[in-house]
Design a protein around this motif. Sequence first.
Motif, PDB file in Angstrom:
ATOM      1  N   UNK A   9      22.021  15.999  19.036  1.00  0.00           N
ATOM      2  CA  UNK A   9      21.585  14.639  19.337  1.00  0.00           C
ATOM      3  C   UNK A   9      21.339  14.530  20.838  1.00  0.00           C
ATOM      4  N   UNK A  10      20.119  14.177  21.207  1.00  0.00           N
ATOM      5  CA  UNK A  10      19.803  13.957  22.620  1.00  0.00           C
ATOM      6  C   UNK A  10      19.244  12.543  22.776  1.00  0.00           C
ATOM      7  N   UNK A  11      19.965  11.737  23.559  1.00  0.00           N
ATOM      8  CA  UNK A  11      19.576  10.337  23.735  1.00  0.00           C
ATOM      9  C   UNK A  11      19.317   9.981  25.193  1.00  0.00           C
ATOM     10  N   UNK A  12      19.545  10.927  26.098  1.00  0.00           N
ATOM     11  CA  UNK A  12      19.337  10.676  27.523  1.00  0.00           C
ATOM     12  C   UNK A  12      18.465  11.779  28.093  1.00  0.00           C
ATOM     13  N   UNK A  13      17.463  11.395  28.875  1.00  0.00           N
ATOM     14  CA  UNK A  13      16.491  12.363  29.409  1.00  0.00           C
ATOM     15  C   UNK A  13      17.160  13.464  30.224  1.00  0.00           C
ATOM     16  N   UNK A  14      18.238  13.151  30.914  1.00  0.00           N
ATOM     17  CA  UNK A  14      18.872  14.165  31.768  1.00  0.00           C
ATOM     18  C   UNK A  14      19.741  15.163  30.995  1.00  0.00           C
ATOM     19  N   UNK A  15      19.809  15.050  29.679  1.00  0.00           N
ATOM     20  CA  UNK A  15      20.594  15.977  28.858  1.00  0.00           C
ATOM     21  C   UNK A  15      19.761  17.099  28.265  1.00  0.00           C
ATOM     22  N   UNK A  16      18.439  17.087  28.476  1.00  0.00           N
ATOM     23  CA  UNK A  16      17.582  18.109  27.876  1.00  0.00           C
ATOM     24  C   UNK A  16      17.945  19.519  28.320  1.00  0.00           C
ATOM     25  N   UNK A  17      18.368  19.689  29.567  1.00  0.00           N
ATOM     26  CA  UNK A  17      18.718  21.034  30.036  1.00  0.00           C
ATOM     27  C   UNK A  17      19.811  21.643  29.152  1.00  0.00           C
ATOM     28  N   UNK A  18      20.846  20.876  28.865  1.00  0.00           N
ATOM     29  CA  UNK A  18      21.941  21.364  28.018  1.00  0.00           C
ATOM     30  C   UNK A  18      21.455  21.625  26.590  1.00  0.00           C
ATOM     31  N   UNK A  19      20.635  20.738  26.062  1.00  0.00           N
ATOM     32  CA  UNK A  19      20.115  20.900  24.704  1.00  0.00           C
ATOM     33  C   UNK A  19      19.274  22.174  24.619  1.00  0.00           C
ATOM     34  N   UNK A  20      18.391  22.364  25.583  1.00  0.00           N
ATOM     35  CA  UNK A  20      17.514  23.540  25.561  1.00  0.00           C
ATOM     36  C   UNK A  20      18.303  24.831  25.722  1.00  0.00           C
ATOM     37  N   UNK A  21      19.335  24.812  26.517  1.00  0.00           N
ATOM     38  CA  UNK A  21      20.201  25.982  26.649  1.00  0.00           C
ATOM     39  C   UNK A  21      20.853  26.314  25.309  1.00  0.00           C
ATOM     40  N   UNK A  22      21.330  25.289  24.623  1.00  0.00           N
ATOM     41  CA  UNK A  22      21.906  25.490  23.292  1.00  0.00           C
ATOM     42  C   UNK A  22      20.872  26.075  22.333  1.00  0.00           C
ATOM     43  N   UNK A  23      19.645  25.563  22.380  1.00  0.00           N
ATOM     44  CA  UNK A  23      18.604  26.034  21.472  1.00  0.00           C
ATOM     45  C   UNK A  23      18.233  27.492  21.727  1.00  0.00           C
ATOM     46  N   UNK A  24      18.175  27.893  22.986  1.00  0.00           N
ATOM     47  CA  UNK A  24      17.900  29.298  23.312  1.00  0.00           C
ATOM     48  C   UNK A  24      18.969  30.185  22.685  1.00  0.00           C
ATOM     49  N   UNK A  25      20.215  29.801  22.855  1.00  0.00           N
ATOM     50  CA  UNK A  25      21.315  30.604  22.311  1.00  0.00           C
ATOM     51  C   UNK A  25      21.319  30.606  20.778  1.00  0.00           C
ATOM     52  N   UNK A  26      21.087  29.471  20.175  1.00  0.00           N
ATOM     53  CA  UNK A  26      21.124  29.380  18.709  1.00  0.00           C
ATOM     54  C   UNK A  26      19.979  30.135  18.051  1.00  0.00           C
ATOM     55  N   UNK A  27      18.783  30.047  18.632  1.00  0.00           N
ATOM     56  CA  UNK A  27      17.636  30.725  18.026  1.00  0.00           C
ATOM     57  C   UNK A  27      17.665  32.226  18.270  1.00  0.00           C
ATOM     58  N   UNK A  28      18.517  32.690  19.174  1.00  0.00           N
ATOM     59  CA  UNK A  28      18.641  34.129  19.429  1.00  0.00           C
ATOM     60  C   UNK A  28      19.639  34.803  18.489  1.00  0.00           C
ATOM     61  N   UNK A  29      20.404  34.022  17.750  1.00  0.00           N
ATOM     62  CA  UNK A  29      21.408  34.582  16.851  1.00  0.00           C
ATOM     63  C   UNK A  29      20.758  35.347  15.703  1.00  0.00           C
ATOM     64  N   UNK A  30      21.368  36.439  15.333  1.00  0.00           N
ATOM     65  CA  UNK A  30      20.878  37.193  14.183  1.00  0.00           C
ATOM     66  C   UNK A  30      21.078  36.397  12.893  1.00  0.00           C
ATOM     67  N   UNK A  31      22.250  35.793  12.759  1.00  0.00           N
ATOM     68  CA  UNK A  31      22.561  34.953  11.600  1.00  0.00           C
ATOM     69  C   UNK A  31      22.373  33.501  12.045  1.00  0.00           C
ATOM     70  N   UNK A  32      21.123  33.081  12.118  1.00  0.00           N
ATOM     71  CA  UNK A  32      20.739  31.811  12.718  1.00  0.00           C
ATOM     72  C   UNK A  32      21.051  30.636  11.798  1.00  0.00           C
ATOM     73  N   UNK A  33      21.733  29.600  12.324  1.00  0.00           N
ATOM     74  CA  UNK A  33      21.960  28.398  11.525  1.00  0.00           C
ATOM     75  C   UNK A  33      20.686  27.559  11.448  1.00  0.00           C
ATOM     76  N   UNK A  34      20.639  26.650  10.495  1.00  0.00           N
ATOM     77  CA  UNK A  34      19.557  25.667  10.458  1.00  0.00           C
ATOM     78  C   UNK A  34      19.836  24.655  11.565  1.00  0.00           C
TER      79      UNK A  34
END
Length: 111
Positions: A9-34
């Motif tokens: 959940x991202x509701x503040x513009x200044x939180x995108x950096x943290x969200x995108x960092x999470x997405x990089x890590x999550x999409x790099x997983x071999x056993x990727x969650x939805x």
Amino acid sequence: MSDLKLVLHVSEADRWHAVLSNLVNLTALEDRPEVRVVVNGSAVYVLQGEHDQLAQMAKAAAAGVTFQICNNSLRAHDIPAANLPNWAQTVPAGVLALAEAQRGGFAYIKP
């Protein structure tokens, strides 16, 4: 793919950096969650134009991440849905999308 499901959940513009960092890590997983990202509040401002953060979101979308954008927030910030990238889906209300995700077994994450 993992049977784990996450909604970020991202509701503040200044939180995108943290969200995108999470997405990089999550999409790099071999056993990727939805992964689903629900965007509301001032975070909708970042979904316009052309910039590095938007390119990172597009890459995550190409890797299977779903982006749900609150139509109420778009209206409140005078952003036409037509200005959104083609990989972004609008939903009537971000809070409703979060509740539906949680009911559907998604774990709620607020980076």
